[in-house]
Structure formats: C-alpha cells, structure tokens
Design a protein around this motif. Structure first.
Motif, PDB file in Angstrom:
ATOM      1  N   GLY A  92      10.926 -25.357  47.336  1.00 54.68           N
ATOM      2  CA  GLY A  92      11.007 -26.572  48.133  1.00 54.68           C
ATOM      3  C   GLY A  92      12.115 -26.605  49.155  1.00 54.68           C
ATOM      4  O   GLY A  92      12.341 -27.650  49.781  1.00 54.68           O
ATOM      5  N   ARG A  93      12.830 -25.497  49.378  1.00 57.38           N
ATOM      6  CA  ARG A  93      13.878 -25.480  50.401  1.00 57.38           C
ATOM      7  C   ARG A  93      13.232 -25.508  51.782  1.00 57.38           C
ATOM      8  O   ARG A  93      12.298 -24.737  52.060  1.00 57.38           O
ATOM      9  N   LEU A  94      13.744 -26.382  52.666  1.00 54.51           N
ATOM     10  CA  LEU A  94      13.190 -26.556  54.003  1.00 54.51           C
ATOM     11  C   LEU A  94      14.302 -26.594  55.044  1.00 54.51           C
ATOM     12  O   LEU A  94      15.417 -27.052  54.762  1.00 54.51           O
ATOM     13  N   MET A  95      13.998 -26.113  56.240  1.00 54.62           N
ATOM     14  CA  MET A  95      14.859 -26.316  57.398  1.00 54.62           C
ATOM     15  C   MET A  95      14.005 -26.875  58.526  1.00 54.62           C
ATOM     16  O   MET A  95      12.854 -26.472  58.712  1.00 54.62           O
ATOM     17  N   VAL A  96      14.544 -27.844  59.252  1.00 56.49           N
ATOM     18  CA  VAL A  96      13.838 -28.483  60.348  1.00 56.49           C
ATOM     19  C   VAL A  96      14.745 -28.508  61.562  1.00 56.49           C
ATOM     20  O   VAL A  96      15.949 -28.764  61.448  1.00 56.49           O
ATOM     21  N   ALA A  97      14.177 -28.230  62.725  1.00 57.37           N
ATOM     22  CA  ALA A  97      14.893 -28.377  63.984  1.00 57.37           C
ATOM     23  C   ALA A  97      14.035 -29.214  64.919  1.00 57.37           C
ATOM     24  O   ALA A  97      12.806 -29.106  64.910  1.00 57.37           O
ATOM     25  N   PHE A  98      14.649 -30.057  65.722  1.00 56.72           N
ATOM     26  CA  PHE A  98      13.920 -30.902  66.666  1.00 56.72           C
ATOM     27  C   PHE A  98      14.866 -31.305  67.792  1.00 56.72           C
ATOM     28  O   PHE A  98      16.086 -31.074  67.731  1.00 56.72           O
ATOM     29  N   VAL A  99      14.284 -31.905  68.811  1.00 55.42           N
ATOM     30  CA  VAL A  99      15.054 -32.309  69.989  1.00 55.42           C
ATOM     31  C   VAL A  99      15.150 -33.824  70.029  1.00 55.42           C
ATOM     32  O   VAL A  99      14.149 -34.530  69.850  1.00 55.42           O
TER      33      VAL A  99
ATOM     34  N   VAL B  15      19.342 -30.216  70.418  1.00 53.88           N
ATOM     35  CA  VAL B  15      18.640 -29.695  69.253  1.00 53.88           C
ATOM     36  C   VAL B  15      19.431 -30.078  68.012  1.00 53.88           C
ATOM     37  O   VAL B  15      20.628 -29.800  67.904  1.00 53.88           O
ATOM     38  N   HIS B  16      18.741 -30.747  67.077  1.00 53.14           N
ATOM     39  CA  HIS B  16      19.345 -31.157  65.813  1.00 53.14           C
ATOM     40  C   HIS B  16      18.736 -30.344  64.671  1.00 53.14           C
ATOM     41  O   HIS B  16      17.595 -29.882  64.758  1.00 53.14           O
TER      42      HIS B  16
END
Length: 606
Positions: free
Chosen positions: A100-107, A112-113
């Motif tokens: 269940g480990r996740l990484m998310v990137a978005f603008v 970029v966060h």
C-alpha cells in the motif's frame, strides 16, 4: 506510473468472457459516481495487487486531486490529498509499491507538489518540490521512487527514499545542456525505477531523445543521445513522445519514442539500455503508415509489450518483446475514427494485454482489450458498458497490472458536468490448491480438515467445504472443524475457493476414511493401603460397516500430579500415594483416529 492517454472516444457495451489464462474480464463499474470527476490523472498497481488511481474532481467549483486506493480487489472511497491548497490542482501522477505504499506528484499554482502514503498509514500533507509542470512518477518494488518534471525549460528530478517519506530534489537539471530547452510539450519526460532503486529518465531536448540514470541523489555523467542520424536509409529530424520502462536489474531498460524523418513520415523506434550504453534502434510499428503515441510496459525480467497507433488509420498496433528482442509490429482491433489510444500492461507471469479505445466508421467507440499470453494474442473483449453513458474522450484512459496479470482499466463516462470514474477489470480466479488432511486411515467422525491457501492477490478468499458433494460450512480460514459427526467408513471432501467477484476454484476431491467408534478398554483395579495397581488393555472395535484404525495409546493419570503411566495398547502399573486424601484416577484409551474411551474413578487414601 507512466501510461496516461487523452482520447477522443465514446465507450459502449462490453462482455465478461473467460480467457485461456483462467481469468475473466469484468465490465466497467463506477468507483466515483459523484458526477464531479473532471479527469483521470494516473493509475498504478504494485506487484502485490495494491495500488491506486489519482484523478481530478471539482470540490467547491475548483479541481483538486483525489486518490482512490485499490486493495483487496476493490477501490476504497476516494480521499482528497491536496488539502490546504486553495487553487486548482492538475496533472496528478502516482506510483505504487507493495503493502500500500504510494507516491503522488501533481501541479498546483505552477509548483510540483509531492505526497506520500507509507505502508499501513495515511497520506502525508502535500509538500512543494519545485516550480514545474508535466510530472512523471514511478515507485520501485522496494519503495524507492523518482519523480521527473519540467521546470523553466529544464528537466528536474526528485527522489523518494524507501526509508523516508519526503522528496529530495536532485541538485542539478537532468538536461545534457541546461542552456537548451528540454522537456517542453511532446518532449516531456518519463521516469522509471528499478528494483535496486536506480532510476532512469528519458526526455526530449533540442529535437533529440535522451536517457540518463540516477543513483541515489546523483546523476550519471554519461547521458545517452538515442536519436540516430538515420534509420533504414531515412534521415531523421525530430524525436519526441518518449516512454520507457526498466527491468528489476537496473542494467536493462527500454526506451520507445516517435521518430520523424526528413521525408515527412514517422515511425516508432526503441532502444535497449544495456549497462551504461544503448543497443541499436529497432522499429516497432507495422511500417506501412506513420505511427504515433508509443507506450511500453515490461515485467521484472524484461518481457514486455509495446503499443502505438497508425496516424491515418488510428488503428492500434502491438509489438511483443521476448528474449530481449521485439517481434514485428502487428495491427490489432481495426481502423478507428477515434484515438490513437492504446495502453500495454504485462505481469510477472508473461501474460498481459493492450487496452485501447476504437471505433470503426459509423460505429460507436468502445474500450477493447487484446490479451496476450506468452507472446501469443487471444481473442479481443469489449469491457465498456453503454448504460453508464458515453465515455468522455478528453477525460483520460489508463491501465495497470499486478505481478499475476490482474489488470485494472479506468475511464470516465457520463454527460458533461456529471462524469463518473469507471473501472473495468481482468481478474484472475483463485489458483489451484490442495487439501492437507491425509487420506490414510483414519479420522474421527467429526474431523478437522485443513488445506493450502488458494493464491489470489485481490482480496481474502472464502472457502466452502463440501463433504460427499454437499456443502457443510464456510470459512475464511484454511481449517474447518466439521460441525456434525459423519456416519460410515469412507467419504470424499473438497474445498471451493471463492474470490471477491465470485470466481471459483475447487480443490481435487480427497478420500476421508473414518473410524467413528470409540475403542474399548478392559480394566483391572486393586488397592492395598496406599498402593494402587492398575491393569489396562485397549482394543479397537471391529464391526461390520465401520473402520477400525487401531489403538494408539493407553494413558493412566493418578490424579496426584505425579508422572502417569503410558503404553501403546496396554498398561500394567503400580502407584503409591504419599499422602492421605481423595484423588481422581483417569484412564484414557485412544485410537489412531483420535477417538477416546475414558474411565474415571475416585481413589480414597487414608
């Protein structure tokens, strides 16, 4: 995750059909029916079958990033992960690792966060990484990840260590020449992470496609220019739309891209990374028309699928990668008036599929899937359903696979202002398993049965226990105590495993040999003063219509906490009680099936 397509399609009815791989397609069902979804960002599954989809949803009239986690074969309710950011967010991408480990990137606001969800915990608050757009993200099977993005005409990369939950921005741009524009438009970057945590990124710069490795927070000093001066006698011009995937071994990866030529045509080329260099380019498309929109997916051993589409026909094409070489590109589905749209996925068992959106002239577009098993294509299946409304072509389309080739596909359906996020599935039924309880003689009349767990990544399996073809109980454990005694000497039993979508797999029937009669015991007892002498002989009952397993033990317990006496089928023992009092004398004769004959009496001393 690297595969996101923006389409021009409307999706209609599909079917749920079995394939040769003992898995089934399940038609699209809503996972967010709020009517406020505006776009799919990215979808990824880890090898253990957990994962998530990141998407945009209007909240208070402003687009924000939501993530719906996939666990146990189902999507959980979505969570907003850009809390505290007032302005609109865009371009979410996601990577998934086991547990269940996740990484998310978005603008958001031109920055970029990054957001991390550690295994077994909640999402962190969004953290700004750097100004930029067009992020790409990938998480290795061991939890280390990289995110690449374009920042002021440069390609930048941030690293997520598997032991941490924060992003570290690499100090230097990835560009070969930071003075040149890189990563802009169709030159946007894509990133992949190997099992050992080494990353590789590809991007476009000055009309060429490049690739470069990352080691921890450092970058290779040998970036590779993948654009050849010519291919098959045709002078090359612009290279763009790169995509890539890496094997578990960071020495190997494949990069695919669209190569334009001076004569106006295009082809899809690929080059294999081997160590620090790349092998010669090969063509993946059918070669009879210009091609666009390349995508690639590899499993950990380097078996893969590539997908693309013809520019004029908009017909999807597929190329199979086996033994480090691509086969000739072939057309799948048919010519289409929508697209191009084709996403390849493959599992660790060398089974995969290419999902695409196609529509012939005058036909309604559909989500169509072509399965592949060990490099061989299977009949196509439609997985979209019309009752959910038209597919929103600009809403995005994505697919992802776990290690057992369980696949999730996502798209939007509905009317403008009321879009639903929909997911279709290629779900593997529980695999073969076997019973453990021995078929040898004998078991008691109400035995406890046990069996091997049925392999299924997508959720807990429930088991139905059948004796002589009749269900006698259900459990989620791999052991079951029969609730009622059986009569007769011989029975059959098996277990039916059922997954979260009702798919079933039965174990092979096994014999159950029953000894349903208790043994008998002949006892002689004599007391003289403080001394007690006991003689016990046990025997199993041999009666017509019943099975005798034989006596296994005779045990005498004197009742005064002293060591008892024991024999295989008989006991003759003398015991002296040291103190006056009343003691419970117990004699147990047990047969090999576990049936017991018990005799108790009270001994009074003094």
């Amino acid at each position: 995750m690297r595969r996101l397509l923006t389409l021009t399609a409307t999706v209609v009815a599909g079917l749920s059909l079995p394939t040769a791989a003992h898995a089934n397609f399940f038609l699209g069902d809503p996972i967010d029916a709020s009517g406020a979804v505006t776009a799919i960002g990215d979808l990824d599954l880890a090898r253990d079958g957990t994962g998530a989809v990141a998407y945009l949803k209007s909240d208070g009239g402003v687009d924000h990033v939501f993530v719906a986690r996939f666990d146990g074969g189902r999507f959980a309710a979505a969570e907003r992960i850009d809390g505290g950011l007032a302005g609109p967010s865009s371009q979410p991408v996601i990577g998934a690792a086991d547990n269940g480990r996740l990484m998310v990137a978005f603008v958001n606001g031109g920055v970029v966060h990054g957001v991390v969800r550690p295994a077994g915990a909640g999402f962190s608050a969004p953290v700004p990484i750097a100004g930029g757009v067009a992020p790409s993200a990938d998480l290795s099977i061991n939890g280390t990840g990289y995110a690449s993005f374009t920042s002021a005409g440069d390609v930048r990369v941030a690293r997520l260590d598997r032991r941490a939950n924060t992003f570290t921005l690499l100090p230097q741009p990835i560009d070969v020449d930071p003075a040149r524009e890189a990563g802009v438009g169709t030159a946007r970057s894509k990133v992949s992470t190997s099992a050992d945590g080494v990353g590789v990124v590809t991007w476009g710069e000055a009309g060429h496609v490049y690739a470069r490795k990352m080691f921890n927070t450092g970058v290779s000093n040998a970036p590779q220019d993948l654009t050849p001066p010519a291919f098959e006698g045709r002078a090359t011009t612009v290279s763009d739309l790169p995509d890539l995937d890496a094997e578990d071994d960071s020495s190997y990866a494949w990069v695919v891209w669209r190569q334009s030529f001076a004569d106006g045509g295009t082809r899809i080329l690929a080059r294999r990374q081997r160590g620090t260099g790349f092998e010669d380019p090969v063509a993946l498309d059918a070669g009879d028309e210009p091609a666009d929109d390349p995508r690639i997916d590899l499993n950990g051993r380097g078996v893969g699928l590539a997908a693309m589409a013809g520019r004029g026909s908009r017909q999807p094409m597929a190329a199979v990668l086996e033994r480090d070489a691509f086969g000739k590109g072939t057309r799948i589905a048919g010519p289409s008036v929508v697209g191009p749209a084709a996403v390849p996925v493959i599992g660790e068992n060398n089974e995969g599929l290419i999902a695409s959106v196609v529509a012939g002239g005058g036909q309604t577009p559909v989500v169509r899937v072509r399965p592949f098993s060990e490099g061989n294509s299977r009949p196509e299946v439609v997985v979209s359903r019309p009752e959910l409304g038209p597919v929103e072509p600009a809403g995005g389309f994505d697919a992802a696979s776990d290690r057992a080739s369980g696949v999730v596909m996502t798209w939007l359906q509905g009317a403008p202002g009321g879009y639903q996020l929909v997911a279709g599935y290629f779900d593997r039924a529980p695999l073969s398993f076997t019973g453990f309880t021995s078929s040898r003689c004998c078991r008691p009349a109400a035995p406890r049965l046990s069996w091997q767990p049925a392999f299924d990544l997508w959720g807990a399996v429930r088991y139905q226990v059948l004796v002589d073809g009749t269900m006698v109980g259900e459990t989620t454990d791999t052991r079951f105590q029969l609730p009622r005694p059986l009569t007769g000497p011989t029975h059959t039993w098996q277990v039916r495993a059922i997954d979260v979508r009702g798919q079933q797999k039965r174990s092979r029937a096994r014999l159950l040999r029953i000894d349903d009669l208790r043994p008998r015991q002949a006892i002689r007892y004599r007391r003289k003063g403080r001394n007690v002498t006991v003689s016990v002989r046990g025997r199993d009952v041999d009666r017509k219509g019943h099975r005798a397993s034989g006596v296994s033990s005779v045990v005498v317990s004197w009742g005064d906490r002293s060591k008892g006496s024991r024999g295989r089928s008989q006991v003759r023992a003398r015991h002296r009680y040291r103190r006056s009092g009343t003691y419970p004398l117990e004699i147990i004769t047990r047969d090999k099936a576990g049936n017991e004959a018990v005799s108790r009496r009270t001994v009074r001393i003094g």
